[in-house]
Design a protein around this motif. Structure first.
Motif, PDB file in Angstrom:
ATOM      1  N   ARG A   1      11.658  20.364  71.004  1.00 65.97           N
ATOM      2  CA  ARG A   1      11.517  19.966  69.809  1.00 65.97           C
ATOM      3  C   ARG A   1      12.050  18.426  69.707  1.00 65.97           C
TER       4      ARG A   1
ATOM      5  N   TYR B   1      16.635  23.563  71.306  1.00 66.13           N
ATOM      6  CA  TYR B   1      15.639  22.716  70.666  1.00 66.13           C
ATOM      7  C   TYR B   1      15.278  21.521  71.633  1.00 66.13           C
TER       8      TYR B   1
ATOM      9  N   LYS C   1       9.060  26.792  63.253  1.00 71.98           N
ATOM     10  CA  LYS C   1       9.035  27.179  64.602  1.00 71.98           C
ATOM     11  C   LYS C   1       7.123  26.599  64.969  1.00 71.98           C
TER      12      LYS C   1
ATOM     13  N   LEU D   1       9.672  19.891  62.715  1.00 71.17           N
ATOM     14  CA  LEU D   1       9.808  20.405  63.925  1.00 71.17           C
ATOM     15  C   LEU D   1      11.260  21.082  64.118  1.00 71.17           C
ATOM     16  N   PHE D   2      12.220  20.680  63.423  1.00 77.25           N
ATOM     17  CA  PHE D   2      13.718  21.447  63.683  1.00 77.25           C
ATOM     18  C   PHE D   2      13.962  22.560  62.649  1.00 77.25           C
TER      19      PHE D   2
ATOM     20  N   TRP E   1       3.713  21.149  67.726  1.00 80.93           N
ATOM     21  CA  TRP E   1       3.930  20.047  67.436  1.00 80.93           C
ATOM     22  C   TRP E   1       2.315  19.384  66.488  1.00 80.93           C
TER      23      TRP E   1
END
Length: 260
Positions: free
Chosen positions: A110, A107, A175, A171-172, A178
């Motif tokens: 991310r 991540y 997928k 974000l987490f 941004w």
């Protein structure tokens, strides 16, 4: 009701994933590494100051390199590992002792995305409150201006906090890139405004209670209170983050149930 389900899911994630508390160990490691870096920088800076005389205006190459490593790698890595591990817990994935370390890599970008979002939110808040101050300071006294700024600044901070809450979720837990996360977070805030602000307001109230407890424990128990505070802050930090990440999970599950 969706609101209680969020905290029920958070508690179940803690209960079903005892491995999540390995985060405490990695938090401790991160703090120790950071402390060692700061100590090394302080000793190096003092040595340079004593050796180079009065001219200490320029930063040493070691200081620059260390700051770059910390800002560009160590902090984003820790952030990605922390949020990524809790995201996997809230999704019901299995965890083990090395999950935290692996998620720091998985991540990593991310984490950068969330840092960028936080910087944008901070700049936005500063610009808006700065413009309001410039518009009001000539028409009001300083105390009146500060009261208005405190009220408006708090409202803006809640709105930006709600936006960051959805940025974290998308974000987490997805997928999406941004830019798409940015657009969808705006849509989620409009669609689930009341639920979002309930979660944010509960977190703010919880933090105020936590600060009160920390001050009381420190005053009452001294050094033992400091240790208790660390454990309480670590536990509540994990619980609140799980609650934040549960927001998208619960809403997404409800959408799937309604569509079927």
């Amino acid at each position: 009701m969706v609101y209680p389900t969020i905290y029920r899911l958070s508690w179940n994630s803690l209960r079903k994933h005892p491995q999540i508390f390995w985060i405490y160990l990695w938090q401790f490691v991160f703090i120790v590494v950071t402390a060692m870096i700061v100590a090394a920088l302080s000793v190096n800076a003092l040595a340079n100051m004593l050796g180079s005389g009065p001219d200490t205006s320029s930063m040493s190459p070691e200081l620059i390199a260390t700051v770059i490593v910390f800002v560009l790698f160590l902090f984003p890595y820790y952030l990605a590992a922390f949020y990524g591990t809790l995201a996997e817990a809230i999704m019901g994935n299995s965890l083990h002792v090395l999950t935290f370390l692996k998620n720091g890599i998985r991540y990593f970008m991310r984490g950068y995305g969330f840092i960028l979002s936080s910087i944008i939110a901070l700049i936005t808040w500063a610009l808006i409150t700065g413009l309001i101050y410039l518009a009001l300071h000539s028409a009001m006294t300083l105390s009146q201006t500060l009261i208005v700024l405190a009220i408006i600044g708090s409202v803006i901070a809640l709105i930006l906090g709600a936006w960051l809450l959805w940025m974290m979720n998308l974000l987490f837990l997805t997928k999406l890139p941004w830019i798409k996360v940015l657009m969808q977070s705006m849509a989620y805030i409009r669609r689930y405004a009341l639920l979002t602000f309930e979660v944010v307001a509960t977190a703010v109230a919880g933090q105020l209670l936590l600060i009160t407890f920390i001050l009381w424990a420190t005053h009452t128990w001294g050094m033992a209170g400091q240790l208790i505070n660390y454990l309480v802050v670590s536990f509540t930090g994990i619980f609140w983050t799980l609650s934040f990440l549960a927001l998208y999970r619960v809403i997404h599950s409800n959408q799937l149930a309604q569509s079927s």
